[in-house]
Design a protein around this motif. Structure first.
Motif, PDB file in Angstrom:
ATOM      1  N   PRO A  57       0.887  -1.229   0.055  1.00  0.00           N
ATOM      2  CA  PRO A  57       0.089   0.222  -0.075  1.00  0.00           C
ATOM      3  C   PRO A  57       0.829   1.372  -0.150  1.00  0.00           C
ATOM      4  N   ASP A  58       0.162   2.459  -0.221  1.00  0.00           N
ATOM      5  CA  ASP A  58       0.767   3.519  -0.325  1.00  0.00           C
ATOM      6  C   ASP A  58       1.278   4.003   0.865  1.00  0.00           C
ATOM      7  N   ASP A  59       0.919   3.731   2.036  1.00  0.00           N
ATOM      8  CA  ASP A  59       1.436   4.233   3.179  1.00  0.00           C
ATOM      9  C   ASP A  59       2.578   3.545   3.731  1.00  0.00           C
ATOM     10  N   TYR A  60       3.385   2.604   2.876  1.00  0.00           N
ATOM     11  CA  TYR A  60       4.305   1.906   3.339  1.00  0.00           C
ATOM     12  C   TYR A  60       5.401   2.573   2.644  1.00  0.00           C
ATOM     13  N   HIS A  61       6.646   2.766   3.510  1.00  0.00           N
ATOM     14  CA  HIS A  61       7.832   3.131   3.025  1.00  0.00           C
ATOM     15  C   HIS A  61       8.834   2.145   2.590  1.00  0.00           C
ATOM     16  N   ILE A  62       9.727   2.105   1.482  1.00  0.00           N
ATOM     17  CA  ILE A  62      10.688   0.986   1.374  1.00  0.00           C
ATOM     18  C   ILE A  62      12.077   1.529   1.616  1.00  0.00           C
ATOM     19  N   PHE A  63      12.681   1.049   2.895  1.00  0.00           N
ATOM     20  CA  PHE A  63      13.971   1.820   3.101  1.00  0.00           C
ATOM     21  C   PHE A  63      15.068   0.332   2.583  1.00  0.00           C
ATOM     22  N   PHE A  64      16.167   0.967   2.574  1.00  0.00           N
ATOM     23  CA  PHE A  64      17.522   0.082   2.215  1.00  0.00           C
ATOM     24  C   PHE A  64      18.399  -0.022   3.322  1.00  0.00           C
ATOM     25  N   THR A  65      19.041  -1.052   3.658  1.00  0.00           N
ATOM     26  CA  THR A  65      20.053  -1.377   4.594  1.00  0.00           C
ATOM     27  C   THR A  65      21.003  -2.160   3.939  1.00  0.00           C
ATOM     28  N   MET A  98      10.641  -7.562   6.552  1.00  0.00           N
ATOM     29  CA  MET A  98      11.799  -7.149   6.173  1.00  0.00           C
ATOM     30  C   MET A  98      12.366  -8.610   5.554  1.00  0.00           C
ATOM     31  N   PHE A  99      13.413  -8.326   4.627  1.00  0.00           N
ATOM     32  CA  PHE A  99      14.017  -9.410   3.873  1.00  0.00           C
ATOM     33  C   PHE A  99      15.291  -8.875   3.365  1.00  0.00           C
ATOM     34  N   SER A 100      16.170  -9.858   3.016  1.00  0.00           N
ATOM     35  CA  SER A 100      17.522  -9.542   2.129  1.00  0.00           C
ATOM     36  C   SER A 100      17.309 -10.174   0.781  1.00  0.00           C
ATOM     37  N   VAL A 101      18.440  -9.855  -0.029  1.00  0.00           N
ATOM     38  CA  VAL A 101      17.961 -10.197  -1.491  1.00  0.00           C
ATOM     39  C   VAL A 101      18.745 -11.436  -1.829  1.00  0.00           C
ATOM     40  N   GLN A 102      19.813 -12.104  -1.185  1.00  0.00           N
ATOM     41  CA  GLN A 102      20.320 -13.108  -1.580  1.00  0.00           C
ATOM     42  C   GLN A 102      19.642 -14.690  -1.526  1.00  0.00           C
ATOM     43  N   LYS A 103      18.531 -14.448  -1.243  1.00  0.00           N
ATOM     44  CA  LYS A 103      17.551 -15.562  -1.265  1.00  0.00           C
ATOM     45  C   LYS A 103      16.673 -15.483  -2.228  1.00  0.00           C
ATOM     46  N   GLY A 104      15.229 -15.257  -1.795  1.00  0.00           N
ATOM     47  CA  GLY A 104      14.145 -15.429  -2.933  1.00  0.00           C
ATOM     48  C   GLY A 104      14.328 -14.566  -4.119  1.00  0.00           C
ATOM     49  N   PHE A 105      15.194 -13.425  -4.165  1.00  0.00           N
ATOM     50  CA  PHE A 105      15.450 -12.720  -5.250  1.00  0.00           C
ATOM     51  C   PHE A 105      16.632 -13.118  -6.303  1.00  0.00           C
ATOM     52  N   LEU A 131      22.386  -6.537   0.798  1.00  0.00           N
ATOM     53  CA  LEU A 131      21.310  -5.463   0.605  1.00  0.00           C
ATOM     54  C   LEU A 131      20.076  -5.981   1.628  1.00  0.00           C
ATOM     55  N   GLY A 132      19.820  -5.170   2.403  1.00  0.00           N
ATOM     56  CA  GLY A 132      18.522  -5.253   3.119  1.00  0.00           C
ATOM     57  C   GLY A 132      17.270  -4.730   2.656  1.00  0.00           C
ATOM     58  N   VAL A 133      16.219  -5.125   2.762  1.00  0.00           N
ATOM     59  CA  VAL A 133      15.149  -4.249   2.465  1.00  0.00           C
ATOM     60  C   VAL A 133      13.909  -4.168   3.390  1.00  0.00           C
ATOM     61  N   TRP A 134      13.457  -3.011   3.823  1.00  0.00           N
ATOM     62  CA  TRP A 134      12.978  -2.966   5.070  1.00  0.00           C
ATOM     63  C   TRP A 134      11.495  -2.071   4.658  1.00  0.00           C
ATOM     64  N   LEU A 135      10.477  -2.772   4.750  1.00  0.00           N
ATOM     65  CA  LEU A 135       9.049  -2.375   4.569  1.00  0.00           C
ATOM     66  C   LEU A 135       8.687  -1.853   5.812  1.00  0.00           C
ATOM     67  N   VAL A 136       8.016  -0.350   5.770  1.00  0.00           N
ATOM     68  CA  VAL A 136       7.621   0.166   7.187  1.00  0.00           C
ATOM     69  C   VAL A 136       6.576   0.980   6.817  1.00  0.00           C
ATOM     70  N   ASN A 137       5.646   1.029   7.943  1.00  0.00           N
ATOM     71  CA  ASN A 137       4.434   1.739   7.857  1.00  0.00           C
ATOM     72  C   ASN A 137       4.496   2.890   8.573  1.00  0.00           C
TER      73      ASN A 137
END
Ligand SMILES: *Cc1c(COP(=O)(O)O)cnc(C)c1O
Length: 359
Positions: A58-66, A185-192, A198-204
């Motif tokens: 949804p639009d009210d979620y941010h996507i951040f990188f770690t 949250m997830f990192s990219v060396q698994k399902g992607f 690179l970590g990906v953090w989805l946050v409302n």
């Protein structure tokens, strides 16, 4: 690059399109451009848009990188739990999330169930003062996946708490209802199927409000990767530090490739491939699926009791250019783990099963 198919649960084989995307990235100087340039902002925009569309965010979620998912364990605790966190623990990764909170000196409570099982959530009572409930959707060490309905059911009884979900080894497969959780949250060396780092953090907004509240009380929420600085830089399509620009670029491209296939097809294929594996191991004399409750079996990391170690099996599988993962921790010798991520074709899974029949 060899032709070996790495069915290992992270790092894993590269998604089939990655090699070309890396070559294109080099052509476009992606590794040298400034992270304060328009070019980087365009990459940030493309990657977050593609992820948002792919995951139905949804639009009210941010996507951040770690830097990694491990880092996000720290950040969730630092930014969403002033004093108290609650953890569902059923394996090595969920335990590590719990230990992170202890190391950050929070009062960390846990509900622990046996390795290879997922809890009956109706039995769980969460201490009143807990601020965040920490779920591990896919316990990579044991091959247990907690049904999304269970996450939602438990959370519904504790709506005032923040629901945080580690989905590192299941994304992009799970179809979360993002209105019923607060951060994933997830990192990219698994399902992607991408290079690690690179970590990906989805946050409302609720998580951001919590961090703001803590800051206003003069409590520490960490430094460069606290939620407020990530949100502030994110507004201008940037990151607080010099990020893994290549990683962000590649993630956007692979998410775009997945969008073209369609997430529904990716989910269906994942389930078809998982059932080929579980059916084979359930019927085999020398192997058995470790997770007994079929409802709790991971679709993306299949864990199997085995008389042969992964090292022994891999010598035999090398003839067919396939490699699988070993068991985790003390199960290293007695179990094998097979990653079933979107980058692996049905043909490769069938080839693995045919080869194992001949062992
Ligand atoms: C791999 C994994 C992590 C850690 O990911 P990194 O990218 O190594 O930081 C965390 N949680 C789960 C469930 C994992 O499988």
């Amino acid at each position: 690059m060899s032709n070996i198919q790495y069915l290992t649960p992270g790092p894993t084989g590269l998604y089939p399109t990655v090699k070309n995307h890396i070559l294109n990235a080099l052509d476009q100087d992606v590794c040298s451009i400034s992270h304060r340039s328009k070019k980087f902002e365009a990459i940030f925009q493309e990657t977050t848009e593609n992820l948002r569309n792919l995951l139905g965010l949804p639009d009210d979620y941010h996507i951040f990188f770690t830097g990694s998912a491990t880092e996000i364990w720290d950040r969730i605790i630092e930014n969403c739990a002033e004093a108290t966190s609650f953890h569902l623990v059923n394996g090595s990764f969920s335990k590590r999330f719990y230990e992170t909170a202890r190391e950050l000196k929070r009062n960390a409570f846990r509900f622990e169930t046996d390795f290879g099982t997922s809890p009956d959530v109706s039995e769980i009572n969460i201490p009143i003062g807990s601020e965040v409930i920490c779920f591990t959707h896919n316990e990579t060490s044991s091959g247990v996946s907690m049904p999304i309905e269970d996450i939602n059911k438990l959370r519904a009884r504790y709506e005032h708490m923040i629901a945080a979900v580690d989905a590192v080894s299941s994304m992009p497969y799970p179809k979360f209802d993002y209105s019923k959780v607060d951060t994933v949250m997830f990192s990219v060396q698994k399902g992607f199927g991408l290079p690690a780092g690179l970590g990906v953090w989805l946050v409302n907004e609720r998580c951001i409000a919590k961090a703001k509240d803590m800051q206003s009380k003069h409590l520490s929420i960490g430094s460069y990767h606290n939620l407020l600085s990530l949100a502030q830089k994110g507004k201008s399509l940037q990151t607080p530090e010099t990020p893994n620009v290549l990683g962000i670029y590649l993630l956007g491209k692979v998410a775009g490739d997945m969008l073209k296939i369609g997430i529904d097809k990716i989910r269906k294929d994942t389930e078809s491939k998982a059932s080929i594996l579980y059916d084979f191991f359930d019927k085999h004399g020398q192997f058995s699926s470790f997770v007994k409750n079929k409802n709790h079996r991971s679709q993306t990391v299949v864990v199997v009791n085995s008389h042969m170690t992964a090292a022994e099996l891999n010598k035999f599988l090398a003839e067919d250019e396939i490699q699988i993962g070993s068991g985790y921790g003390k199960f290293k010798e007695s179990q094998i783990r097979i990653a079933n991520f979107p980058g692996t074709s049905i043909e490769t899974i069938e080839k693995l099963v045919e080869k194992l029949k001949k062992y």
